[in-house]
Design a protein around this motif. Structure first.
Motif, short mmCIF file in Angstrom:
data_model
loop_
_atom_site.label_atom_id
_atom_site.label_comp_id
_atom_site.label_asym_id
_atom_site.label_seq_id
_atom_site.Cartn_x
_atom_site.Cartn_y
_atom_site.Cartn_z
N ASP A 159 0.85 -1.18 0.00
CA ASP A 159 0.00 0.00 0.00
C ASP A 159 0.89 1.23 0.00
OD1 ASP A 159 -2.51 1.45 0.22
OD2 ASP A 159 -1.84 1.94 2.25
N ALA A 160 0.30 2.39 -0.36
CA ALA A 160 1.08 3.62 -0.52
C ALA A 160 1.81 4.02 0.75
CB ALA A 160 0.18 4.75 -1.00
N ASP A 161 1.27 3.71 1.91
CA ASP A 161 1.89 4.13 3.16
C ASP A 161 2.78 3.05 3.78
OD1 ASP A 161 0.86 6.70 3.09
OD2 ASP A 161 -0.97 6.16 4.15
N TRP A 162 3.02 1.97 3.04
CA TRP A 162 3.95 0.95 3.49
C TRP A 162 5.27 1.11 2.73
CZ3 TRP A 162 0.90 -4.37 3.41
CH2 TRP A 162 -0.16 -4.30 4.34
N THR A 163 6.37 1.03 3.41
CA THR A 163 7.66 1.03 2.73
C THR A 163 7.99 -0.39 2.29
OG1 THR A 163 8.94 0.59 4.73
CG2 THR A 163 8.44 2.91 4.22
N PRO A 164 8.88 -0.55 1.33
CA PRO A 164 9.32 -1.90 0.97
C PRO A 164 9.86 -2.67 2.16
CG PRO A 164 10.00 -0.35 -0.71
CD PRO A 164 9.44 0.47 0.41
N GLU A 165 10.56 -1.96 3.05
CA GLU A 165 11.13 -2.63 4.22
C GLU A 165 10.04 -3.26 5.09
OE1 GLU A 165 14.23 -0.32 2.46
OE2 GLU A 165 12.17 0.24 2.99
N ASP A 198 3.59 8.22 -1.25
CA ASP A 198 2.76 8.02 -0.07
C ASP A 198 1.71 9.11 0.12
OD1 ASP A 198 3.93 10.24 1.16
OD2 ASP A 198 5.34 9.04 2.35
N ARG A 199 1.01 9.05 1.24
CA ARG A 199 -0.11 9.96 1.52
C ARG A 199 0.27 11.05 2.52
NH1 ARG A 199 -2.52 4.71 2.00
NH2 ARG A 199 -3.67 4.12 0.10
N ASN A 214 -1.68 20.98 2.18
CA ASN A 214 -1.89 19.71 2.87
C ASN A 214 -2.33 18.62 1.90
OD1 ASN A 214 -4.51 20.75 2.44
ND2 ASN A 214 -5.33 19.60 4.18
N GLN A 215 -2.06 18.84 0.61
CA GLN A 215 -2.31 17.78 -0.37
C GLN A 215 -1.35 16.62 -0.11
OE1 GLN A 215 -1.99 19.35 -4.39
NE2 GLN A 215 -2.70 21.35 -3.67
N THR A 216 -1.84 15.41 -0.19
CA THR A 216 -0.92 14.28 -0.11
C THR A 216 0.04 14.34 -1.29
OG1 THR A 216 -2.29 12.80 -1.45
CG2 THR A 216 -2.74 12.85 0.94
N HIS A 217 1.17 13.67 -1.14
CA HIS A 217 2.11 13.62 -2.26
C HIS A 217 1.44 13.02 -3.50
CE1 HIS A 217 5.27 13.45 1.12
NE2 HIS A 217 5.20 14.68 0.67
N ARG A 335 -9.47 11.00 5.72
CA ARG A 335 -9.42 12.35 5.15
C ARG A 335 -7.98 12.64 4.73
NH1 ARG A 335 -9.71 12.50 10.51
NH2 ARG A 335 -11.98 12.55 10.49
N PRO A 336 -7.75 13.73 4.01
CA PRO A 336 -6.37 14.14 3.72
C PRO A 336 -5.67 14.58 5.02
CG PRO A 336 -7.95 15.30 2.31
CD PRO A 336 -8.74 14.62 3.38
N PRO A 337 -4.38 14.84 4.96
CA PRO A 337 -3.71 15.38 6.15
C PRO A 337 -4.42 16.63 6.65
CG PRO A 337 -2.09 14.77 4.49
CD PRO A 337 -3.43 14.61 3.85
N ALA A 338 -4.40 16.85 7.94
CA ALA A 338 -5.15 17.95 8.53
C ALA A 338 -4.65 19.30 8.03
CB ALA A 338 -5.03 17.90 10.06
N GLU A 339 -5.60 20.24 7.84
CA GLU A 339 -5.22 21.61 7.54
C GLU A 339 -4.56 22.22 8.77
OE1 GLU A 339 -8.14 24.13 5.87
OE2 GLU A 339 -8.63 22.77 4.22
N ARG A 340 -3.59 23.07 8.55
CA ARG A 340 -2.91 23.74 9.63
C ARG A 340 -2.30 25.03 9.09
NH1 ARG A 340 -0.76 19.27 7.53
NH2 ARG A 340 1.50 19.04 7.21
#
Length: 779
Positions: A159-165, A198-199, A214-217, A335-340
């Motif tokens: 998945d996008a948030d998992w690294t190969p490791e 990733d996200r 705060n857009q994901t990559h 949701r996307p990363p939080a606005e800040r």
């Protein structure tokens, strides 16, 4: 203004005086609809789109003409579908050939990352690798190389948030039972585990300009690439297929498979649909129901996918090769990363999870859409239909799924070996973020280069194909491009299905003119709405020009027509023109309601449509009706729009030649750069207007090309020096192409640009003179 935006302006609408006649216009019915007609318009379009999305499952059949007489005939018959899928995904760039696999030291001099041992005997090694994909773009990740004979080769997609490791067991984050890359290596498979974008939002912006989001990559790459006819999904599919290129470099090579989870499951399915060298595929944690794509993160948005491809159709492209759906739970993204502070603008969207049982039922229902076709190809090729496997776990890679994949790859029933202990990372101070940033930066740089090269591409594929030898030949040579803009870029709705059914009611009664609200029907639930201003001194049989005056983002016709005050930005330019004796029509365009209208764009895109698909048809109907009015000269119907109305002024008259003239105010731009560039603070890359990208516009039509479809009709640009939607230099550069075109057509007097000291507003000086000159009014 720093964005292409005109805020809602609550104008002090003059109430209908008791003395004002309540009768509708002749040949129209009374308008009795109450409430916010703009909101009702948006709701009606939404209903239309929801019906079309539901109907798309059945409608896809029209694009498929499979030949089941043999496997060879079947493969050939679905090749056009495969080619269209490549275009939708943006898999259109030629990969680097031959592919080069490089072993790279990461955190230590040696590329050897880890060694897996069984009873003190090495069984497979882990290497840090990268491989060539596109010019300047590499895949990166881990290569798991068995010590003994390689029985199969697999691209294992996390998945996008998992690294190969994580998928190999070198880093925490994924339970050991879900580390399917390691399990495949335990069973003598050579495995490549790529890095996916990733996200997170760490690098989504330009710190040098102070513009962060705060857009994901994934969304950040999506926004720029979508405008250029590419996609973050397509880029990663290219990385998978480049790995397959390397696997298949020898004529006799072990069989090739792909196994993906979550975002990786999506990539596995699309990769297998495109490449017949992949003999077995496992898709886990991904349903692929494109009818609900509009609810998912925007980086999954694909133009036209729902019209031709659902899960069943993608499965048809994989067959007769083995395809297995591991019905485990997918990743859950709320949701996307939080606005800040200093970061915002991400598009809404989520990934909801379901139980294993619910996933299996949903997939079964989707595959049923093509059950008969699957059965036919299964019989012709002596293979089984796609398998649905209910995992024993919520995560991928259980014994049953691995057994199915291994058996299909080695050609005989194979039971996976027991899992070995995970290896230990030998690297010192390895930082996966640095590797990920390289991957992100490469895709950004590749897309930015596409933007820079796109002008030359449009020169070759647009300007060089126009015939300037005569006006007649020029107009004829424009027609294929008009068709392309309407059908392939903006999206063309079917012909209108309802009578226009004009309904009107009085709204204004001014000394020089009267105003009427108007509605016109298009399709069930879909209508056009606007305000008509009729001068009081019209004489029987007299024909006058009409100026269609278009508001901007979040605007209303009343902003354009307010007779009692000069409205902000608009300066009530419709009312001013009515005072000069023009017939004026101010349409309500559906870009109103904040995210409500942006969701319309999300629902439109998978159908190959856009918000302008509806806007064009609304204007087409409006022109139909205006032409029936007794005092309207149908040969003198002009368009004048500000901001988003200027965006309309570029697209609608380019497609509807009945507009005899167009004026673009507060919008004309080097539009592709405005959407894609990271070097301009007011780029849409940094804004919340996530509906702005139009698929592949960068390689088809910038604003000069749209103006070329308006030519030889008169065309003008109105530009305030201080208008933040662009910069004078960009606008002058793009307009110079328009000026050159009209000179080449030997009618330079038909185009003008006015720069004035001011901002994002209707200036109404040079443009009013332009209208008078070309509409011959006032005489």
């Amino acid at each position: 203004m720093h964005r292409h935006y005109v805020p809602i302006f609550v104008s002090s609408i003059v109430l209908i005086c008791s003395s004002l006649r309540a009768e509708p216009l002749p040949e129209t019915k009374p308008l009795t609809r109450e409430g916010d007609l703009a909101a009702q318009m948006v709701e009606g379009i939404d209903k239309y789109l929801m019906r079309e999305l539901a109907a798309s499952v059945e409608n896809r059949k029209q694009y498929w003409k499979p030949d089941f007489s043999s496997v060879e005939a079947y493969t050939k018959s679905v090749q056009p579908n495969r080619e269209r899928l490549k275009k939708i995904l943006g898999v259109v760039d030629k990969r680097v050939s031959p592919v080069v696999m490089e072993y790279v030291g990461e955190g230590k001099p040696s590329p050897l990352v880890a060694m897996q041992e069984s009873r003190m005997v090495p069984t497979w090694d882990v290497y840090s690798v990268r491989w060539s994909v596109l010019p300047g773009v590499y895949g990166e990740g881990l290569l798991l190389e068995p010590k003994g004979k390689v029985v199969a080769q697999v691209v294992a997609l996390p998945d996008a948030d998992w690294t190969p490791e994580m998928l190999v067991g070198l880093a925490p984050g994924v339970p050991k039972e879900a580390q399917f890359a390691r399990r495949l290596a335990d069973n003598n498979c050579r495995v490549i585990v790529p890095v996916l974008i990733d996200r997170q939002d760490t690098w989504s912006g330009n710190p040098r300009l102070g513009r962060l989001t705060n857009q994901t990559h994934r969304e950040f790459v999506y926004r720029m690439s979508y405008e250029m006819g590419r996609h973050v999904i397509g880029y990663e599919v290219q990385k998978v297929l480049a790995a397959v290129d390397w696997f298949a470099k020898e004529k006799k090579h072990p069989p090739i498979g792909v196994f993906g989870y979550g975002e990786g499951g999506m990539l596995a399915l699309h990769s297998a649909a495109l490449d017949e060298r992949i003999s077995s595929t496992v898709v886990s944690g991904y349903l692929g129901r494109c009818e609900g794509m509009w609810q998912e993160p925007i980086y999954r948005n694909l133009s036209g996918i729902a019209s031709e491809f659902g899960t069943a159709q993608l499965a048809l492209l994989v067959m007769p090769r083995r395809l297995t759906f591991d019905c485990s739970k997918g990743p859950e993204i709320a949701r996307p990363p939080a606005e800040r502070a200093g970061r915002g603008g991400a598009a809404p969207g989520q990934l909801a999870t379901a139980s294993r049982k619910e996933n299996k039922l949903a997939l079964y229902k989707d595959l049923e859409a093509s059950r008969e076709d699957m059965q036919k190809i299964a019989v012709a090729s002596h293979v089984e239909k796609p398998l649905l496997v209910s995992s024993e776990s919520d995560l991928p890679g259980d014994q049953t799924t691995l057994a199915i994949l291994l058996s299909a790859l080695v050609g005989k029933e194979t039971e996976p070996k027991p899992a070995l202990n995970p290896p230990t990372d030998l690297r010192n101070d390895f930082n996966p973020a640095l590797r990920h940033k390289r991957q992100f930066d490469q895709l950004v740089a590749f897309t930015q280069q596409l933007m820079r090269d796109s002008e030359r591409y449009r020169q070759q594929h647009f300007w060089d194909k126009l015939d300037y030898s005569s006006l007649e030949k020029y107009q004829k040579s424009c027609e294929p491009f008009r068709k392309q803009l309407w059908e392939e870029v903006l999206g063309k709705l079917p012909a209108l299905t309802l009578p226009m059914n004009p309904q009107t009611r009085p709204l204004y009664d001014e000394p020089k003119w009267r105003g009427y609200e108007v509605t016109l029907d298009l399709y069930p639930d879909v209508f056009a709405y606007g305000i008509l201003l009729l001068p009081k001194d019209l004489k029987a049989g007299e024909k006058r020009p009409v100026v269609v005056c278009q508001h901007g983002l979040e605007g209303r016709p009343t902003d354009v027509c307010n007779p009692k005050e000069r409205t902000k930005y608009y300066n009530s330019f419709g009312a001013q023109l009515a005072d000069r004796g023009y017939i004026v029509y101010a349409p309500q365009n559906p870009y109103i309601g904040q995210d409500k209208f942006r969701v319309l764009q999300r629902k439109s895109n998978p159908l190959g449509l856009s918000l302008f698909s509806f806007i064009v048809r609304q204007h087409e109907r409006t022109l139909d009706w205006l032409a029936t009015l007794p005092n309207v000269d149908p040969k003198r119907m002009a368009f004048y729009g500000l901001s988003y109305g200027g965006k309309t002024a570029m697209r609608v008259p380019a497609l509807l030649p009945r507009y005899c003239l167009s004026i673009c105010s507060g919008d004309f731009n080097e539009w592709i750069r405005k959407n894609v560039s990271l070097d301009y603070p007011s780029s849409y890359m940094f804004s919340p207007e996530y509906e702005m990208p139009e698929f592949n516009l960068g390689h088809t039509f910038n604003y000069a090309e749209m103006a070329a479809l308006i030519a030889p009709r008169p065309f003008m640009v109105e530009r305030g020096h201080d208008d933040g939607v662009g910069v004078d230099e960009w606008i002058a550069y793009e307009y110079a192409k328009v000026r050159r075109l009209y000179s080449r057509l030997k009618m330079p007097e038909r185009t003008e640009i006015e720069f004035f000291a001011g901002g994002h507003e209707i200036h109404g000086q040079g443009t009013f003179r332009f209208l008078q000159k070309h509409l011959n009014w006032p005489k």
